[in-house]
Structures are given as structure tokens and as C-alpha cells.
Motif scaffolding. Sequence first.
Motif, mmCIF file in Angstrom:
data_model
loop_
_atom_site.group_PDB
_atom_site.id
_atom_site.type_symbol
_atom_site.label_atom_id
_atom_site.label_comp_id
_atom_site.label_asym_id
_atom_site.label_seq_id
_atom_site.Cartn_x
_atom_site.Cartn_y
_atom_site.Cartn_z
ATOM 1 N N VAL A 48 0.845 -1.195 0.000
ATOM 2 C CA VAL A 48 0.000 0.000 0.000
ATOM 3 C C VAL A 48 0.883 1.249 0.000
ATOM 4 O O VAL A 48 1.831 1.361 0.786
ATOM 5 C CB VAL A 48 -0.916 0.012 1.243
ATOM 6 C CG1 VAL A 48 -1.706 1.325 1.320
ATOM 7 C CG2 VAL A 48 -1.859 -1.179 1.213
ATOM 8 N N GLU A 84 -1.799 -0.366 -3.697
ATOM 9 C CA GLU A 84 -3.097 0.240 -3.406
ATOM 10 C C GLU A 84 -2.921 1.693 -2.953
ATOM 11 O O GLU A 84 -2.020 2.008 -2.191
ATOM 12 C CB GLU A 84 -3.803 -0.576 -2.319
ATOM 13 C CG GLU A 84 -5.213 -0.105 -2.000
ATOM 14 C CD GLU A 84 -5.860 -0.928 -0.901
ATOM 15 O OE1 GLU A 84 -6.832 -0.444 -0.301
ATOM 16 O OE2 GLU A 84 -5.359 -2.046 -0.631
ATOM 17 N N GLY A 85 -3.804 2.570 -3.455
ATOM 18 C CA GLY A 85 -3.805 3.953 -3.014
ATOM 19 C C GLY A 85 -2.864 4.863 -3.772
ATOM 20 O O GLY A 85 -2.751 6.046 -3.431
#
Length: 320
Positions: A25, A72-73
Motif C-alpha cells: 500500500v 493500493e492507493g
Amino acid sequence: MRLFQLDRIGDRPRLTEADCPAPAVGEVRVRIAACGLNFADLLTIEGRYQEHPPLPATLGMELAGTVDALGEGVDPGLLGTRVAVFAGSGGLAEAGCFPATRCLPLPETMSFIEAAGFQIAYGTSHVALSHKARLAPGETLLVTGAAGGVGLTAVEIGKAMGATVIACARGADRLEVAREAGADHLIDSDAGDLRAAVLALGGADVVYDPVGGPLFAEAMRTCRPDGRLLAIGFASGEVPQIKANHLLVKNLSVIGLYWGGYLAFRPEVLTDSLATLFRWHAEGRLHPHVSHVLPLERAAEGLELLRQRKATGKVVIAMH
């Protein structure tokens, strides 16, 4: 993928293989094209650097390449972007995962080879001279180790900031490299009596010293009243001890700089500086000097060039 790994402090790093990592992430994976070597890599191997990456560690503090996977993100627009990354470690590998916030998109004018050795050397010199020493146009700057990785950028940036630059380096060949970077005056460090040579030129307002040892004490004696001395590193292997009464008499300031340390408490100092430097490069005002480009399997040879001070400017490892 291949990587250059340190298993234990004091051991000889080795070329090995590992699975290509997946980004977590907030991370991106970079297909690394090139990695710049730094004197700090040698200190890390010896356990003498101020930061200690967990072992086993992939060496290589700064790199350039292309983002080929996103965690992610992360902004989808980063995929496929050419970036430079100040990673602290992990650069001497064919791929690596790094925080997206550490990735700086490269100007079209900058090659991967230039970018891989740009951030630390140019960033250190610009923050030191501009943010810390407040070097002003018309002042005189003395740079020791002026043909090395950071010293050469200090010559170039000092000249770009309007200073008169005195370059001190070992031997005619290295001094010629400093002259080509813009130095106004050249002093051979092997010739002796640096103080007399600099004072004959009127003395120094700012001293930029990545060498340390006896040369620092000698350089301090070249300062004009109200001079500023930048302690950048200790390539000589000896940390100088400073007599405070000498500072008092001439109203001198000694200023330390650990460039990467700003990430923890004032990262905008680095990002603003690098934005300026990338702009200067795009305008043709900066010309990175890379004396050696070597493949990953010769990374140990590249580090030895730094250890023996046989390189000028940067040594860069190209992955393919």
C-alpha cells in the motif's frame, strides 16, 4: 531479478537473485535502469553510516527507472512514469518497491544515467550552499575534494549562484575536471599550504568540505571574518575536532548537513531544492559528470573506485 546484497556488516557484498517484489500500500515498483554509487554505501558496508538498514540489505541509495506496478492507493498516472528515487537502500537491483512519495518524475532532458547520480550530490550541494550557508553572489567559495561526487556539484552550483569558486583537488587531471565545471581558481591539495594559496586569492567566505581530517582545519584558516564552514562528510576517514576559540576570534560558523535527514522533519527543503535543480538542468545550466558507467556485476569494482578516489563526479551502475 538480480541484486547486490550485504548479508553482514563488514562482509563483502555479493551479487545474488530473488523474486521480483510486489508493491505494498502506498508503494510503486520501479524497473530500475541505473543506480548511483555514494561514499555512504562504503560506510554502510562498514557499519559506520548514520543509518543502518536491516540486514540482509540491498545496497544503493539513489536510483532511476520506470514505474511498472502500483500498490493500493497510488495515483494510477504514475504507471509508466520515468522517475528518480532517493531510497536510502535497494537501488542496486533490477527492480524494487519504494514509497510513491519518494518518486520524482524526470524531465525529458535527463537520462537515467544522469538521474541515478543526481539527487544526493546536487541536492546536498544546493541545500548546503543555498539553505544553510546562504552563499551570496560575489562571495568566494572554497571547495575541497572538488573533483569528487559532491565536490564537483558544489563547484558547479556555487558558480551558478554567482560566487567566485576556488577548487582544491589532488592532481592536475582532477583539477581540470573542476575547471571544466566552472572553477575560477585551482589548488592542488598535494602541493601543500592551502591556507597561503587561498589567502593569496583574498580568503574564503564559505568553505564546502566533504573530506574532513587535517584538510578541514587548514581550510578553516582560510576563512574571512564571518566565514561559514560546511561539514559535508569525512572521505578522509577522520572526523575533525574543532577548537571553539578559533571560531570565536573570527566570528566563524561551522554548519553540518545531512541531506537525507531533512526527510524526517522538513521534507519541503529537499523537494523545493530538487525542483530548482531539475529546472536548472532543463535550462542547460547543470551538466552532470559521470566518470564511470558499469554493469551490475561490476558494482564491487565501482565501490572500489570510490574507496581509492579514482573516480571524478559520479560512478553509476547500469542494470542492462
